[in-house]
Design a protein around this motif. Sequence first.
Motif, PDB file in Angstrom:
ATOM      1  N   LYS A 178      10.886  85.051  50.900  1.00 21.74           N
ATOM      2  CA  LYS A 178      11.816  85.590  51.886  1.00 21.74           C
ATOM      3  C   LYS A 178      11.770  84.853  53.226  1.00 21.74           C
ATOM      4  O   LYS A 178      12.803  84.638  53.852  1.00 21.74           O
ATOM      5  CB  LYS A 178      11.528  87.078  52.095  1.00 21.74           C
ATOM      6  CG  LYS A 178      12.510  87.747  53.029  1.00 21.74           C
ATOM      7  CD  LYS A 178      12.382  89.257  52.999  1.00 21.74           C
ATOM      8  CE  LYS A 178      13.396  89.839  53.958  1.00 21.74           C
ATOM      9  NZ  LYS A 178      14.075  90.988  53.442  1.00 21.74           N
ATOM     10  N   ASP A 209       9.403  97.240  58.197  1.00 22.35           N
ATOM     11  CA  ASP A 209       9.811  97.242  56.792  1.00 22.35           C
ATOM     12  C   ASP A 209      10.450  95.885  56.500  1.00 22.35           C
ATOM     13  O   ASP A 209      11.421  95.492  57.148  1.00 22.35           O
ATOM     14  CB  ASP A 209      10.814  98.368  56.552  1.00 22.35           C
ATOM     15  CG  ASP A 209      11.219  98.503  55.096  1.00 22.35           C
ATOM     16  OD1 ASP A 209      11.125  97.518  54.330  1.00 22.35           O
ATOM     17  OD2 ASP A 209      11.639  99.602  54.719  1.00 22.35           O
ATOM     18  N   GLY A 239      11.391  95.024  53.305  1.00 22.81           N
ATOM     19  CA  GLY A 239      12.087  95.123  52.025  1.00 22.81           C
ATOM     20  C   GLY A 239      11.128  94.996  50.856  1.00 22.81           C
ATOM     21  O   GLY A 239       9.941  94.718  51.028  1.00 22.81           O
TER      22      GLY A 239
END
Length: 170
Positions: free
Chosen positions: A43, A148, A150
């Motif tokens: 990511k 957060d 993901g």
Amino acid sequence: MEGELKEVLKSEYADLEKLCAALWHDAYDELLGKAQVDYMLEKFQSAKAFERQVSEENYSYYFIVAAGERAGYCGLQMQKDALFLSKLYLAASFRGAGIAKTVLQKCAQIAKAAGKDKIFLTVNKENARAMRAYEKFGFVKTESVVTDIGGGYVMDDYVYEYYLKRGEGK
């Protein structure tokens, strides 16, 4: 030992991705687990992510070169009011040699040249070694954040700040 910053070229993103994988698995597998590290690498620290961050999010990446080798890397994001030190990682064999201090001094020079008076970063709450290094340089812990990211994962970090006017000359 001095560490030099060499800006990562687009043609070197794949090399940076490989370096990130090695350094992150070394730093975080025991702390976060391999699955989360793999997720975060894909990511945030893949060639595709570098391209997006540099072209759309005002990031720049640098190889840290010491003794003729790529000793690590750092990622910076120029923001409106400050320089965000997004990443600073060194291979284990280069830690404790003063390279991080040199890199932090260079980051302060970059921030100052851009007219910023503050550098900030986030560090995992369990990463005592990194916190000691930042505090030794003059960074101050200012808050605790849980983000957060993901995939069912969060980053549980402290925010550290360094004010150039107070810290100059370190």
